[in-house]
Design a protein around this motif. Sequence first.
Motif, PDB file in Angstrom:
ATOM      1  N   VAL A  50      10.751  -3.102  -4.923  1.00 14.70           N
ATOM      2  CA  VAL A  50       9.368  -3.131  -5.230  1.00 14.70           C
ATOM      3  C   VAL A  50       8.892  -2.530  -6.467  1.00 14.70           C
ATOM      4  O   VAL A  50       8.313  -3.002  -7.479  1.00 14.70           O
ATOM      5  CB  VAL A  50       8.254  -2.499  -4.067  1.00 14.70           C
ATOM      6  CG1 VAL A  50       6.882  -2.434  -4.439  1.00 14.70           C
ATOM      7  CG2 VAL A  50       8.564  -3.044  -2.708  1.00 14.70           C
ATOM      8  N   ILE A  51       9.721  -1.417  -6.623  1.00 11.42           N
ATOM      9  CA  ILE A  51       9.497  -0.362  -8.039  1.00 11.42           C
ATOM     10  C   ILE A  51      10.005  -1.327  -9.151  1.00 11.42           C
ATOM     11  O   ILE A  51       9.333  -1.298 -10.266  1.00 11.42           O
ATOM     12  CB  ILE A  51      10.009   0.945  -7.711  1.00 11.42           C
ATOM     13  CG1 ILE A  51       9.562   1.784  -6.724  1.00 11.42           C
ATOM     14  CG2 ILE A  51       9.810   1.684  -9.301  1.00 11.42           C
ATOM     15  CD1 ILE A  51       8.192   1.812  -6.596  1.00 11.42           C
ATOM     16  N   THR A  52      11.192  -1.905  -8.814  1.00  4.55           N
ATOM     17  CA  THR A  52      11.875  -2.653 -10.052  1.00  4.55           C
ATOM     18  C   THR A  52      10.974  -3.886 -10.210  1.00  4.55           C
ATOM     19  O   THR A  52      10.741  -4.128 -11.360  1.00  4.55           O
ATOM     20  CB  THR A  52      13.289  -2.947  -9.454  1.00  4.55           C
ATOM     21  OG1 THR A  52      13.997  -1.864  -9.314  1.00  4.55           O
ATOM     22  CG2 THR A  52      14.088  -3.979 -10.519  1.00  4.55           C
ATOM     23  N   CYS A  93       5.487  -8.427  -2.264  1.00  3.15           N
ATOM     24  CA  CYS A  93       5.958  -9.484  -1.547  1.00  3.15           C
ATOM     25  C   CYS A  93       7.824  -9.341  -2.243  1.00  3.15           C
ATOM     26  O   CYS A  93       8.427  -9.888  -1.644  1.00  3.15           O
ATOM     27  CB  CYS A  93       5.876 -10.921  -2.024  1.00  3.15           C
ATOM     28  SG  CYS A  93       4.483 -11.602  -1.238  1.00  3.15           S
ATOM     29  N   ALA A  94       8.091  -8.406  -2.978  1.00  2.00           N
ATOM     30  CA  ALA A  94       9.333  -7.835  -3.254  1.00  2.00           C
ATOM     31  C   ALA A  94       9.870  -6.881  -2.323  1.00  2.00           C
ATOM     32  O   ALA A  94      11.115  -6.744  -2.172  1.00  2.00           O
ATOM     33  CB  ALA A  94       9.354  -7.378  -4.644  1.00  2.00           C
ATOM     34  N   HIS A  95       8.854  -6.515  -1.416  1.00  2.00           N
ATOM     35  CA  HIS A  95       9.256  -5.773  -0.199  1.00  2.00           C
ATOM     36  C   HIS A  95      10.006  -6.756   0.939  1.00  2.00           C
ATOM     37  O   HIS A  95       9.297  -7.595   1.152  1.00  2.00           O
ATOM     38  CB  HIS A  95       8.219  -4.937   0.322  1.00  2.00           C
ATOM     39  CG  HIS A  95       8.820  -3.702   1.355  1.00  2.00           C
ATOM     40  ND1 HIS A  95       9.057  -4.158   2.483  1.00  2.00           N
ATOM     41  CD2 HIS A  95       8.702  -2.541   1.067  1.00  2.00           C
ATOM     42  CE1 HIS A  95       9.311  -2.758   3.046  1.00  2.00           C
ATOM     43  NE2 HIS A  95       9.177  -1.822   2.068  1.00  2.00           N
ATOM     44  N   SER A 115      -0.308   0.971 -15.787  1.00  2.00           N
ATOM     45  CA  SER A 115       0.069   2.031 -16.320  1.00  2.00           C
ATOM     46  C   SER A 115       0.909   2.813 -15.627  1.00  2.00           C
ATOM     47  O   SER A 115       1.645   3.593 -16.100  1.00  2.00           O
ATOM     48  CB  SER A 115      -1.325   2.627 -17.112  1.00  2.00           C
ATOM     49  OG  SER A 115      -2.015   3.225 -15.901  1.00  2.00           O
ATOM     50  N   LYS A 116       0.750   3.001 -14.212  1.00  2.00           N
ATOM     51  CA  LYS A 116       1.222   4.066 -13.613  1.00  2.00           C
ATOM     52  C   LYS A 116       1.467   3.492 -12.127  1.00  2.00           C
ATOM     53  O   LYS A 116       1.187   3.878 -10.855  1.00  2.00           O
ATOM     54  CB  LYS A 116       0.501   5.315 -13.061  1.00  2.00           C
ATOM     55  CG  LYS A 116      -0.050   6.001 -14.376  1.00  2.00           C
ATOM     56  CD  LYS A 116      -0.939   7.285 -14.075  1.00  2.00           C
ATOM     57  CE  LYS A 116      -1.438   8.049 -15.340  1.00  2.00           C
ATOM     58  NZ  LYS A 116      -2.213   9.254 -14.823  1.00  2.00           N
ATOM     59  N   ALA A 117       2.428   2.380 -12.302  1.00  2.00           N
ATOM     60  CA  ALA A 117       2.656   1.502 -11.092  1.00  2.00           C
ATOM     61  C   ALA A 117       3.456   1.889  -9.947  1.00  2.00           C
ATOM     62  O   ALA A 117       3.143   2.014  -8.782  1.00  2.00           O
ATOM     63  CB  ALA A 117       3.494   0.082 -11.640  1.00  2.00           C
ATOM     64  N   GLU A 118       4.473   3.048 -10.435  1.00  2.00           N
ATOM     65  CA  GLU A 118       5.489   3.331  -9.434  1.00  2.00           C
ATOM     66  C   GLU A 118       4.452   4.524  -8.415  1.00  2.00           C
ATOM     67  O   GLU A 118       4.780   4.335  -7.417  1.00  2.00           O
ATOM     68  CB  GLU A 118       6.368   4.052 -10.029  1.00  2.00           C
ATOM     69  CG  GLU A 118       7.587   4.755  -8.972  1.00  2.00           C
ATOM     70  CD  GLU A 118       8.754   5.508  -9.524  1.00  2.00           C
ATOM     71  OE1 GLU A 118       9.388   6.129  -8.746  1.00  2.00           O
ATOM     72  OE2 GLU A 118       8.918   5.308 -11.050  1.00  2.00           O
TER      73      GLU A 118
END
Length: 520
Positions: free
Chosen positions: A492-494, A304-306, A471-474
Amino acid sequence: MSSLSQAEQYLVKGEYRLAEQTFTELTHNRPSSKETGYAFMGLGQLALMAKKGDAAVEHLSHACEFLSGEIKPLCLLADAFNMVNAHEDALTVLNYANQVVPESATLRYQLAQQQILMGESEQAKAHLKLAIEQLSQRYLDATDLFSIEALSLFANCLLSFSCLQKVQFDRQQVAPLTCQSANAHFDSQIQTQTYALLELCDKNYRQHSSVDGIKVRLHYALANQFHRQTHYAQALTHYKQANRSQFEQCKVTTSELTAYFDLIKAFAGPDALAIQSDQTFDVTPIFILGLPNSGASRLEQMLCAHPQVDSAGECSYLADDVLTTAYKLTAKHYPRSLSDLSTEQLNHLAEHYLNRLKQFVNPEFDANALSHSNQRFHPEVTHIIDRLPANFQSIGLIYKLFPHAKVINVRREANAVKWAVYQRCFAGNQPYFCSLTEFEHYQHAYNSLMAHWDKTLPGVVFDLDGERLISKAEKQLSTLLRFCQLPEDESVITHSAVQSQGIAGDQGWQHYQKLISGKM
């Protein structure tokens, strides 16, 4: 008997059509300001029960105008605003009501629930603390004044407060509770109060129909309190008691549900799924599903940050609307109805479902007004999330309605899921939510059904590892955005980095591993 009393009796008895007719007549005749207000409130309650959010907002807004200063219509209006996704409006209404009656513990509890819904956990804790203090001062020195309603409210406040504390502790935002803690005295006090309320349940309310549910909530509250103190053996004692009591209240068995899953596999084969909707839509639904407590809500927040993504949360439109209408069209229940739905019928069901999602995301959306224009329902949103975990049962139906929908199955380490479910107080008494053994059966049935979908609809479902999302979100999100056909977006990454900070609670079950022999 007055017309208003008659309408209210109809409402209590479940004679909703008669209640609606009588309430409506009263709003037209307007015998007095107060009676007119109560009539609008009755219509608002009926609209809430029918899940007609817009109508509920309209009726309850009128009720508040006629019943100025009364709390019940304000609380109902807040529920109506939440139904149409107007959470800020709901919060405004509850803040106003709390100012009108600041001594109401009931209002403070509802305000805290609203703040929890909106992610304002610290504000929610503050209101719950005040509610607990108000209830303590009013009742604990005069337990003969305790009604079953007040006892239930007290249990709800203690449970919600303990859950918020536990989440903070599990995410390492606070230190373990010690005697030097700034809030140690209050924490010790509420633990004593929780025991006192359990004793009161057994002493004064043993025969009351709702006392078992109250005791369940109190045991969960105690378990969370001991967990935060790292007294895991004592915590487990109360988790066991809470789950045992809930299990005794279950009216269905897990084996009945697994038989239903077998029925889905039998009727949702390639032939039944061969016909799909052929309509093109301006919005793509994203279904996030799987076992409960697997990380779906965390993924929802990240997506939802997108700017092109919004969410309708855990909505039951597939079961409540689509499957009900499919039964009317085919005279068959799901999954038997799958093979009988025509392309035209699927188009209609898909459009109706999407309109419900759009109205949730944008309460001003009017499907009829836009049906003859090229205007979009929202200038940016192209994807809407439906985050009901149990939708994994309906993947075949989802595929027939939306062949290009994005279906994400969130998986998590089996023991972590099992323990997360075991220590959570679910509203309904389902056997697989309150027994480790029953949940293992449910897990097996879920895995078997997902294997069926993977074989029958290869490539339709994206399997996401909930642990790797932290652990590897990005990397995980980049792959997922490609699957959803969404452009990468730095926000989204942030947001995922913020979400991942300090989260260590996923392995909390390991504290109990040695205490539950053969079950973890």
